[in-house]
Enzyme design. Structure first.
Site, PDB file in Angstrom:
ATOM      1  CG  PHE A 538      -1.875  -1.205   1.278  1.00 16.69           C
ATOM      2  CD1 PHE A 538      -2.632  -1.039   0.200  1.00 16.69           C
ATOM      3  CD2 PHE A 538      -1.443  -2.639   1.397  1.00 16.69           C
ATOM      4  CE1 PHE A 538      -4.137  -2.397   0.827  1.00 16.69           C
ATOM      5  CE2 PHE A 538      -2.461  -3.592   2.123  1.00 16.69           C
ATOM      6  CZ  PHE A 538      -4.132  -3.087   1.257  1.00 16.69           C
ATOM      7  CG  PHE A 543       0.877  -0.383   5.650  1.00 15.72           C
ATOM      8  CD1 PHE A 543       0.475  -1.733   5.686  1.00 15.72           C
ATOM      9  CD2 PHE A 543       0.323   0.316   5.193  1.00 15.72           C
ATOM     10  CE1 PHE A 543      -1.038  -2.390   5.709  1.00 15.72           C
ATOM     11  CE2 PHE A 543      -1.798   0.185   5.579  1.00 15.72           C
ATOM     12  CZ  PHE A 543      -1.604  -0.899   5.545  1.00 15.72           C
ATOM     13  CD  GLU A 545      -2.939  -7.714   4.442  1.00 16.25           C
ATOM     14  OE1 GLU A 545      -3.847  -8.622   4.822  1.00 16.25           O
ATOM     15  OE2 GLU A 545      -3.646  -6.729   3.935  1.00 16.25           O
ATOM     16  CB  ILE A 546       3.060 -10.838   5.991  1.00 15.72           C
ATOM     17  CG1 ILE A 546       4.484 -10.011   5.282  1.00 15.72           C
ATOM     18  CG2 ILE A 546       3.249 -11.397   4.962  1.00 15.72           C
ATOM     19  CD1 ILE A 546       5.551  -9.541   6.468  1.00 15.72           C
ATOM     20  CB  VAL A 547      -1.617 -11.882   2.228  1.00 14.48           C
ATOM     21  CG1 VAL A 547      -2.942 -12.746   2.536  1.00 14.48           C
ATOM     22  CG2 VAL A 547      -1.393 -10.675   1.650  1.00 14.48           C
ATOM     23  CB  CYS A 549       4.943 -16.143   5.586  1.00 22.25           C
ATOM     24  SG  CYS A 549       6.061 -16.867   5.925  1.00 22.25           S
ATOM     25  CG  LEU A 581       0.662  -2.826   9.337  1.00 22.88           C
ATOM     26  CD1 LEU A 581      -0.371  -2.187   9.168  1.00 22.88           C
ATOM     27  CD2 LEU A 581       0.785  -3.383  10.912  1.00 22.88           C
ATOM     28  CB  ILE A 612      -4.665  -4.902   7.030  1.00 23.02           C
ATOM     29  CG1 ILE A 612      -3.910  -6.263   6.756  1.00 23.02           C
ATOM     30  CG2 ILE A 612      -5.466  -4.317   8.254  1.00 23.02           C
ATOM     31  CD1 ILE A 612      -3.248  -5.852   8.098  1.00 23.02           C
ATOM     32  CE1 TYR A 615      -7.390 -13.994   6.680  1.00 29.93           C
ATOM     33  CE2 TYR A 615      -5.795 -11.890   7.217  1.00 29.93           C
ATOM     34  CZ  TYR A 615      -6.076 -13.356   6.056  1.00 29.93           C
ATOM     35  OH  TYR A 615      -6.105 -13.194   4.871  1.00 29.93           O
TER      36      TYR A 615
END
Length: 809
Positions: A538, A543, A545-547, A549, A581, A612, A615
């Protein structure tokens, strides 16, 4: 004795030895040194013929000069077994024992040989020999046409055959005409770009390490010049069809100007690296990279073992760094006007005609005596590593995500600044001795140790595999022009995520992985994806976002996860994105904590709410990146710094562990003595405060003089420095001094440097900055003066970094 025809000489070299039928002739092999030597021997043979025999050979390729005769070549009447095809007669002659004279008539037109070579009556011997050399080239091209299986390549051979035949008939020199154009075909050339690359990436290194990278560049240039390009149809069969027409054009040019002229001296030869540029290198680089590494692993070049070890240790990283610049849309190495030079040495272009046997100069001796190319020791002992330089977007090998010279210089200058005052009484000789010790595998764990100790960092094994080319990192994304390979990797990483994250719906994983707004850093081992990180950037919110891994289960606990995250961090530092994030479940919190994540979020809540994905049952974690840290080498740097400190302590203990005689003066009534008179106190490095303060001022002025003088001289020589060379004249700009109250120019700056008026970097930077600020204050943004100020400001701070004088702004 009559000549031996090419058909009889089945080795592919007229007059050569018969070829082993078990090994099919490959036309491209004519360019090999052994075959080139045979070709030269053949040409020397025909040039030593008697003049009549020379004319007979030329007459075979010369038309009859008699009026109304259409015979296009003299045919020996003593040869009875003639082909019905006149073009093959010249290539299928049988051995004739009868000597030929100029009066012998042609078997086809019944005119004497003299009529076919009448135009050579007054020709000099050099011209006769030139035509004979061209005839040998024609015979070799006939063999190539007959033996070549690829249609496109065969057409090029046939075109060149016809061109040389025409030149023999007209006794002219061959000139390739048509849509191919004339070399060079691209600017800058590959040779120039590789030279720019080693200056741009390694110009900040000490001379010894810089020389190593220069030799690697020369090795790459040599291999590229020797490379046989893949035929367009074969390349297309591998699925590489996106630039078919462009590649076919470059392939044809390569054959005509680079490959065929190697064994056909009649054509002007050009080195591949001198006439082609970025487009060709980009289209052949993946295959070229694999071939080069395979050739060195199989010892095809017969390089000495110590040099071969050094090449295999560092060449994969070097090629990855070059590939990164090749794919980068804004890489400066492809700038025609690139002119930066390393400060410590003049650099010639990597010579393209060097042989590999004398190319790799290992002046320090064994591979172990070299400092690691990826963890270079600065003169004061702080180990530095190049910073990541990843360009945005596109597909790339992420082991090509390497240190940019600017960031590396910034880190290095920062370390210099930090240690200037802490170095104290430790001499430079002692530091260099310690650094050489810790980088010598014979004495301790060095940079290329095979067996890892129990204290090794988590990512050390993965880092070594990456250097050896066993694993690769690619930033990939789904897009309209995504190749089949990228789509395959995306499918494989989707499957990894689905297996390792069973709580996530498979369709949800697929939707995000293939979403065009998401990218994935894929870890590839032996051609298959074994792990990756899916993320979305973004830029407006600053920042990422790590979705997802994950690393596949059978490849875990090998440091891949840590190394994967470190590559992702360096990728984002290049993009000037410094915040991660992610929502981590209870199983992932431990991993993310080890990677520097915490529950303390540095991004403003308003900056990420609504952006973001949230969850349920997961914990929001964040990580702030430090642009000064080379993450993929950070643990290695820390380990070496610890070793340096440990050895320095040992050295210091050896110096001060001496028993001195006690003080007896107090028994004689002395009540006060100078501190420096205490035995052994000076050996510890103690200095009085007054002496230290005076020396610091003198040392500061003297140590700054040389770099400041060099920086000002470079600025005055810059092409954009013309507005700032002299003070602004009031007669030319009457209102200038009404607006600018603190003027400054390069002449004044130079005078103040020479008179040693600057005792700190801050003073010098402040005065230099006035030049640029004053210009932008007085002139509008669209003016040439304003643009020159911006250019010179960037150049100025680059020079500060080069000399380790970066000052935070």
């Amino acid at each position: 004795m009559s000549e031996i025809s090419p058909r009889k000489s089945t080795s592919g070299i007229p007059g050569g030895k018969a070829m082993d039928n078990s090994k099919p002739f490959i036309p491209s092999e004519l360019a090999r040194p052994a075959n080139l030597q045979k070709i030269q021997q053949r040409k020397l043979q025909v040039k030593n013929y008697p003049r009549t025999k020379k004319l007979e050979k030329i007459g075979v390729y010369s038309s009859c000069k008699d009026e109304n005769c259409k015979c296009n070549g003299w045919k020996n009447p003593n040869i009875n077994n003639m082909s019905s095809n006149p073009g093959e007669d010249r290539q299928n002659q049988q051995i004739s024992t009868a000597p030929v004279t100029l009066q012998d008539v042609c078997h086809a037109c019944n005119h004497p040989l003299s009529n076919h070579v009448k135009h050579l009556d007054t020709a000099k011997e050099d011209e006769i020999n030139r035509l004979l050399s061209m005839i040998v080239d024609v015979e070799n091209l006939v063999i190539c046409v007959q033996k070549e299986e690829d249609t496109d390549t065969k057409q090029v051979y046939f075109y060149l055959y016809r061109l040389l035949r025409k030149c023999i008939l007209q006794t002219s020199r061959p000139v390739i005409e048509g849509p191919l154009g004339s070399p060079p075909f691209s600017q800058p050339s590959i040779n120039k770009a590789v030279t720019n690359f080693i200056i741009y990436k390694f110009g900040h290194l000490p001379q010894k390490e810089f020389q190593i990278m220069h030799e690697l560049a020369k090795t790459f240039i040599y291999c590229l010049n020797q490379e046989t390009l893949e035929a367009p149809t074969a390349r297309s069969a591998r699925g590489q069809t996106d630039d078919f027409n462009e590649y076919k054009m470059n392939y044809t040019r390569w054959l005509c100007y680079c490959r065929v002229p190697k064994f056909c001296e009649s054509l002007v030869h050009h080195a591949t690296v001198d006439v082609f540029g970025r487009l060709l290198l980009k289209s052949i680089f993946p295959l070229l990279r694999r071939r080069i590494l395979d050739d060195f692993r199989s010892d095809k070049f017969h390089v000495p073992p110590d040099k071969r070890t050094l090449i295999l240790s560092h060449f994969p990283k070097f090629l990855s760094m070059l590939e990164e610049e090749l794919n980068a849309s804004n890489s400066p190495i492809w700038d025609v006007d690139f002119s930066q030079m390393p400060a410590h040495m003049p650099l010639p272009s990597p010579r393209s005609n060097d042989s590999l046997s004398d190319m790799f100069i290992t002046s320090p001796g064994t591979p172990g005596s070299f400092p690691s190319l990826f963890s270079i020791t600065s003169p004061i002992g702080s180990l530095q590593t190049p910073n990541i330089a990843v360009t945005p977007g596109g597909k790339r090998r992420a082991d090509s995500i390497i240190l940019s010279s600017e960031d590396s210089k910034r880190a290095r200058s920062s370390a210099l600044s930090d240690t200037e005052h802490s170095q104290g009484d430790i001499s430079l000789e002692v530091i260099n001795e310690v650094v050489n010790m810790i980088t010598d595998p014979a004495q301790m764990l060095g940079p290329e140790t095979t067996h890892l100790s129990s204290q090794s960092a988590r990512d050390e094994a993965a880092r070594q595999e990456e250097r050896q080319g066993l694993i690769e990192f690619h930033v990939v994304a789904n897009c309209a022009d995504a190749s089949r390979q990228i789509l395959t990797w995306l499918v494989e990483i989707q499957n990894v995520f689905a297996r390792q994250l069973p709580r996530m719906p498979r369709d949800y994983i697929a939707r995000l992985v293939f979403d065009t707004r998401h990218r994935t850093l894929a870890l590839v081992k032996e051609g298959r994806v074994i792990g990756g990180i899916c993320f979305r950037m973004f830029p407006t919110q600053r920042f990422t976002e790590i979705v997802f891994c994950a690393v596949t289960s059978n490849e875990q606990v090998k440091g891949y996860g840590t190394h994967l995250m470190n590559h992702l961090k360096e990728y984002h530092i290049k993009q000037s994105m410094y915040h991660f994030l992610t929502y981590a479940d209870e199983y992932a919190i431990g991993y993310f904590k080890k990677q520097g994540f915490s529950k303390e979020i540095k991004v403003q809540r308003s900056g990420y709410v609504g952006y973001i994905k949230d969850y349920e049952g997961a914990t929001l974690m964040g990580c702030e990146l430090n642009p000064r840290i080379p993450y993929t080498e950070f643990s290695n740097i820390i380990r070496k710094q610890k070793e340096i400190v440990k050895k320095l302590i040992e050295k210091k203990q050896q110096q001060i562990s001496q028993v001195m005689p006690g003080l007896t003066c107090f028994k004689d009534g002395v009540r006060l003595i100078p501190i420096e008179s205490i035995p052994g106190i000076m050996n510890t490095g103690w200095k009085s405060n007054n002496e230290n303060s005076r020396k610091e001022i003198v040392d500061s002025v003297d140590s700054l003089f040389t770099p400041l003088k060099a920086i000002v001289q470079s600025m005055r020589s810059h092409s954009s420095a013309w507005p700032f060379l002299e003070p602004v004249k009031k007669s030319e700009v009457p209102n200038y001094y009404d607006i600018i109250k603190s003027p400054m120019d390069l002449k004044t700056l130079n005078e103040q440097v020479r008179s040693k008026q600057y005792s700190s970097r801050a003073q010098f930077v402040t005065d230099a900055q006035k030049i640029f600020d004053n210009c932008r204050t007085f002139n509008p943004p669209e003016s040439d003066y304003f643009k020159c100020a911006t250019t010179m400001e960037n150049f100025f701070y680059n020079k500060l970094r080069d000399h380790g004088l970066v000052d935070s702004r």
